[in-house]
Design a protein around this motif. Structure first.
Motif, PDB file in Angstrom:
ATOM      1  N   GLU A   1       0.825  -1.209   0.000  1.00 46.70           N
ATOM      2  CA  GLU A   1       0.000   0.000   0.000  1.00 46.70           C
ATOM      3  C   GLU A   1       0.857   1.255   0.000  1.00 46.70           C
ATOM      4  O   GLU A   1       0.501   2.260  -0.636  1.00 46.70           O
ATOM      5  N   THR A   2       1.995   1.201   0.691  1.00 44.22           N
ATOM      6  CA  THR A   2       2.909   2.346   0.678  1.00 44.22           C
ATOM      7  C   THR A   2       3.434   2.596  -0.729  1.00 44.22           C
ATOM      8  O   THR A   2       3.452   3.736  -1.210  1.00 44.22           O
ATOM      9  N   ALA A   3       3.860   1.525  -1.399  1.00 43.14           N
ATOM     10  CA  ALA A   3       4.361   1.669  -2.772  1.00 43.14           C
ATOM     11  C   ALA A   3       3.273   2.202  -3.695  1.00 43.14           C
ATOM     12  O   ALA A   3       3.518   3.079  -4.538  1.00 43.14           O
ATOM     13  N   ALA A   4       2.041   1.684  -3.527  1.00 44.57           N
ATOM     14  CA  ALA A   4       0.927   2.146  -4.359  1.00 44.57           C
ATOM     15  C   ALA A   4       0.638   3.627  -4.111  1.00 44.57           C
ATOM     16  O   ALA A   4       0.419   4.401  -5.052  1.00 44.57           O
ATOM     17  N   ALA A   5       0.638   4.012  -2.834  1.00 42.80           N
ATOM     18  CA  ALA A   5       0.370   5.409  -2.500  1.00 42.80           C
ATOM     19  C   ALA A   5       1.453   6.327  -3.057  1.00 42.80           C
ATOM     20  O   ALA A   5       1.156   7.407  -3.585  1.00 42.80           O
ATOM     21  N   LEU A   6       2.705   5.921  -2.940  1.00 44.10           N
ATOM     22  CA  LEU A   6       3.796   6.741  -3.460  1.00 44.10           C
ATOM     23  C   LEU A   6       3.660   6.942  -4.965  1.00 44.10           C
ATOM     24  O   LEU A   6       3.949   8.031  -5.489  1.00 44.10           O
ATOM     25  N   ARG A   7       3.223   5.922  -5.678  1.00 43.31           N
ATOM     26  CA  ARG A   7       3.035   6.064  -7.130  1.00 43.31           C
ATOM     27  C   ARG A   7       1.870   7.017  -7.434  1.00 43.31           C
ATOM     28  O   ARG A   7       1.958   7.818  -8.361  1.00 43.31           O
ATOM     29  N   ARG A   8       0.824   6.958  -6.627  1.00 46.96           N
ATOM     30  CA  ARG A   8      -0.355   7.785  -6.929  1.00 46.96           C
ATOM     31  C   ARG A   8      -0.165   9.243  -6.549  1.00 46.96           C
ATOM     32  O   ARG A   8      -0.826  10.112  -7.109  1.00 46.96           O
ATOM     33  N   ILE A   9       0.722   9.515  -5.613  1.00 41.00           N
ATOM     34  CA  ILE A   9       0.972  10.920  -5.253  1.00 41.00           C
ATOM     35  C   ILE A   9       2.253  11.428  -5.910  1.00 41.00           C
ATOM     36  O   ILE A   9       2.769  12.487  -5.562  1.00 41.00           O
ATOM     37  N   ASP A  10       2.752  10.651  -6.883  1.00 38.05           N
ATOM     38  CA  ASP A  10       3.941  11.031  -7.668  1.00 38.05           C
ATOM     39  C   ASP A  10       5.173  11.253  -6.801  1.00 38.05           C
ATOM     40  O   ASP A  10       5.968  12.165  -7.042  1.00 38.05           O
ATOM     41  N   LYS A  11       5.327  10.413  -5.792  1.00 44.66           N
ATOM     42  CA  LYS A  11       6.515  10.484  -4.936  1.00 44.66           C
ATOM     43  C   LYS A  11       7.372   9.227  -5.043  1.00 44.66           C
ATOM     44  O   LYS A  11       8.395   9.112  -4.362  1.00 44.66           O
ATOM     45  N   ALA A  12       6.965   8.298  -5.908  1.00 40.61           N
ATOM     46  CA  ALA A  12       7.689   7.030  -6.013  1.00 40.61           C
ATOM     47  C   ALA A  12       8.938   7.192  -6.875  1.00 40.61           C
ATOM     48  O   ALA A  12       8.868   7.727  -7.983  1.00 40.61           O
ATOM     49  N   PRO A  13      10.086   6.739  -6.399  1.00 42.69           N
ATOM     50  CA  PRO A  13      11.296   6.757  -7.225  1.00 42.69           C
ATOM     51  C   PRO A  13      11.252   5.635  -8.260  1.00 42.69           C
ATOM     52  O   PRO A  13      10.451   4.709  -8.162  1.00 42.69           O
ATOM     53  N   ASP A  14      12.111   5.727  -9.246  1.00 41.19           N
ATOM     54  CA  ASP A  14      12.233   4.688 -10.266  1.00 41.19           C
ATOM     55  C   ASP A  14      12.846   3.446  -9.620  1.00 41.19           C
ATOM     56  O   ASP A  14      13.996   3.475  -9.175  1.00 41.19           O
TER      57      ASP A  14
END
Length: 730
Positions: A385-398
């Motif tokens: 869920e953390t990874a999913a949230a980071l992707r949806r708020i555009d905070k996920a690194p490559d």
């Protein structure tokens, strides 16, 4: 030498952290110019451009050589000063201290080493120096690998400060003494060079011999009398003092820091985690290694920093079968994470028991990702869920970049660990643990999984993107992970050190001194809104409510994140309550409860919203401590027995009084968030006090539970089953 010094200065101003007058830049220049001065002096002595110890006045010759090399320090230092036109000025006083302490002494040693080498072999003065340099390098690397400290005091760079996650740095006393020892060794080497040459000429130089022996004795004496320079396993054990053992563990802890009951709880917690990981990895590292895991358990950050060189970095070295951690109580997932590193040792195909690629490169993403996957900390957001949230708020690194060593370090630790942990957990869920073991032992993703790393990441991203998340979870993710890495922060070292000092003052409840320390932080980062909120909190503790209100009014005009809006509402509610405007306080608390909050914060706000008792204000807003806190709770019991029992039970539980805690926690609560926590803590206190009747009674009527509390209940049931199985076995 001139060109080297100029190029080093140009290089420094391009690299974050190194582009300030501080620790990193001084350590780099110390090592670089120290070695350059040794090489330069060796050439001059071999070609007889400098007279060296063979000259008429070797002392003057040596000092000229040292000072002429020290002049080159000014070039990179000048570049850094000019760089202040484009980067903020941080703690210049401490920065100058590092620059005065490190480069000058390293150059002194470099010239001394050349002098020493020249006296032994004038045609090849490098030979002796190379031998000593290699010996020292081997010694430092061996200590970093096998002894508890993750920092090292070294001849050339002066001080390797350890993990980058420990941002706070100041000049340690041990560093000063280590440089004193290096100067003494240098003087001894120069004096020996003169004595040796005089002896070859048939002369006996009494003063050279005396200085050689004196310098050597001072060097040895300083090192022996300052154990913080070179702590080893035995000295750390001695400093901690306490020792306990269980089936799989030998634990060294600080004498007096844990009660007998707390020691028992820790050992049971460790054994439970061992059983979990044994099932997860299908490995038994104690059986495989043939000896128990050693845990060095530190009571607080300062003791940990003194003994092993880190305040906030926990360490497990698989090849040593040792862990260095702090423990916040039963269920602390850091114990699982570090222990997981030791469980990977049996299937690591390298002598260091690490995932090494091409015999040299550490696969950091795999190393930490598999440990995070095994840890799987219980939270409002699990790793997926953390990874999913980071992707949806555009905070996920490559993730491709994070899985490389440099990319992992470039991210804030929270993001890097959770992204790689989610990916590794997904691989295990999809393919089992065995393929990942093959990857750990040096395998290739294409050969092991039949897919490239890019295809696997794409499949994981599809899985992640399909997860349902609430608005509250997204808000919580923004609050937790909207933080830059150390390379992107303003004055990270200086700010972290000031914060450390301020928090120590807050721990002593010296609010005025803490406020003065905070003013220094705000000077370095005047645009940091979070520091302004910290100032509001200190002003409230000092009962400067009008000034705090004015601060909040000014802050409210800025663009705030969800977390900052939550802080604004919380502080405003507290001030209104203190000033007697309960209605306005409740309005702020209602607005706050509509935002995404952690469960612990939601409980605190709920209590403030639904209880107007003055004792609650004293307890949660004024934060009374010690005996005053208990007096406040006993006073509250006369007005609101149910809430008082909850607060007493929680306090007793975390202080380790489980028998008493379960009695108070038996009182039902009307606030749902409190009822969840009461239920879980009642179960835990019943189990830890051995009252299985009370445990079963609590299990008969569980309240409605949120996701995080359901996970806690599942773990509690597993702990209960494991505890009873162990008791039946024995």
């Amino acid at each position: 030498m001139l060109l080297s010094a100029m190029l080093s200065g140009v290089l420094l101003i391009q690299i974050p952290l190194f582009n300030q007058v501080g620790y990193e830049s001084s350590a780099f220049i110390s090592g670089f110019l120290g070695l350059c001065s040794w090489i330069e002096t060796c050439f001059l002595l071999r070609n007889k451009i400098a007279y060296g110890p063979r000259g008429k006045d070797p002392v003057v010759s040596f000092l000229k050589c040292w000072m002429s090399n020290c002049v080159f320090i000014l070039l990179p230092f000048g570049f850094l000063l000019l760089n202040l036109l484009r980067v903020p000025l941080c703690d210049i006083k401490q920065g100058l201290g590092f620059w005065a302490l490190l480069p000058t002494t390293s150059i002194f040693f470099g010239v001394s080493l050349a002098w020493f080498g020249s006296s032994i072999n004038v045609k090849n003065p490098f030979r002796a120096g190379i031998v000593l340099i290699l010996l020292e390098l081997i010694w430092v690397l061996w200590r970093l690998a096998w002894e508890p400290p993750i920092q090292a005091y070294e001849w050339w760079i002066g001080w390797f400060a350890g993990s980058i996650y420990d941002e706070a740095i100041s000049i340690p006393t041990a560093l000063i003494w280590s440089r004193v020892a290096l100067l003494a060794l240098s003087i001894s080497m120069v004096a020996f060079a003169q004595f040796w040459l005089d002896r070859k000429r048939g002369l006996f130089s009494k003063w050279s011999l005396v200085l050689t022996i004196t310098g050597f004795l001072v060097w040895g004496g300083v090192l022996k009398s300052n154990p913080n320079i070179h702590h080893d396993r035995e000295s750390v054990r001695k400093q901690l003092g306490g020792e306990r053992s269980s089936e799989h563990f030998k634990v060294y802890y600080k004498s007096g820091s844990l009660t007998k009951q707390q020691q028992d709880v820790f050992l049971k917690d460790a054994e439970f985690r061992y059983a979990q990981l044994e099932e997860f990895f299908k490995e038994d590292p104690v059986f495989w290694r043939g000896r128990k895991v050693e845990i060095f358990l530190y009571p607080d950050p300062e003791t940990q920093n003194k003994l092993m060189g880190a305040r906030h970095t926990m360490v497990a070295r698989p090849w040593t079968h040792q862990m260095h951690i702090r423990w916040r109580g039963e269920g602390d997932s850091i114990l699982t994470h570090e222990l997981a590193h030791l469980f990977t040792a049996p299937f690591a195909d390298h002598w260091l028991d690490l995932p090494i690629r091409y015999g040299v490169f550490l696969d950091l993403g795999l190393l930490e990702g598999i440990a995070a996957a095994a840890e799987w900390p219980i939270s409002e957001l699990d790793l997926h869920e953390t990874a999913a949230a980071l992707r949806r708020i555009d905070k996920a690194p490559d993730l491709n970049k994070v899985l490389s060593g440099a990319g992992f370090w470039a991210q804030p630790s929270g993001k890097a660990y959770r992204m790689t942990g989610s990916f590794m957990r997904w691989l295990i869920e999809q393919h089992g643990i065995d393929p990942l073991k093959k990857m750990y032992s040096g395998g290739d993703y294409q050969k092991v999984y039949g897919q490239s790393i890019g295809d696997l990441i794409s499949a994981w991203e599809e899985f992640i993107d399909e997860l349902e998340l609430s608005d509250e979870q997204l808000v919580l993710a923004r609050a937790r992970y909207d933080r830059p890495s150390i390379f992107d922060k303003v004055c990270p070292r200086a700010m972290a050190e000031l914060r450390r000092k301020r928090e120590a003052l807050e721990g002593e409840r010296d609010w005025s001194a803490a406020l003065r320390m905070l003013s220094l932080e705000r000077k370095m980062a005047p645009k940091n809104i979070n520091l302004r909120f910290t100032e509001v909190g200190l002003l409230i503790k000092l009962k400067e409510y009008e000034q705090a209100s004015d601060f909040l009014m000014n802050i409210s005009k800025d663009k705030l994140s969800e977390a900052q809006r939550a802080a604004l509402l919380d502080y405003r509610g507290n001030i209104f309550w203190v000033l007697g405007d309960r209605e306005s306080a409740e309005q702020r608390y209602d607005s706050l409860l509509s935002l995404g909050l952690s469960d612990s914060r939601r409980r605190a706000v709920s209590i403030k919203r639904f209880s107007a008792a003055e004792q609650v204000r004293h307890y949660l807003v004024d934060q009374v401590q010690g005996g005053a806190a208990w007096i406040t709770l006993f006073d509250l019991e006369r007005e609101d027995q149910s809430l008082a029992h909850y607060l007493m039970g929680v306090r007793l539980f975390y202080e380790g009084y489980y028998e008493q805690a379960k009695e108070y926690l038996a009182t039902p609560q009307s606030i749902p968030e409190l009822e969840e926590e009461r239920f879980i803590l009642r179960l835990k206190s019943s189990r830890l006090s051995g009252d299985w009747g009370s445990w079963k009674e609590a299990m008969e009527s569980p309240p409605p539970l949120k996701q995080r509390v359901k996970a806690l209940l599942e773990e509690e049931q597993k702990r209960a089953s494991w505890t009873q199985a162990v008791q039946d076995f024995h």
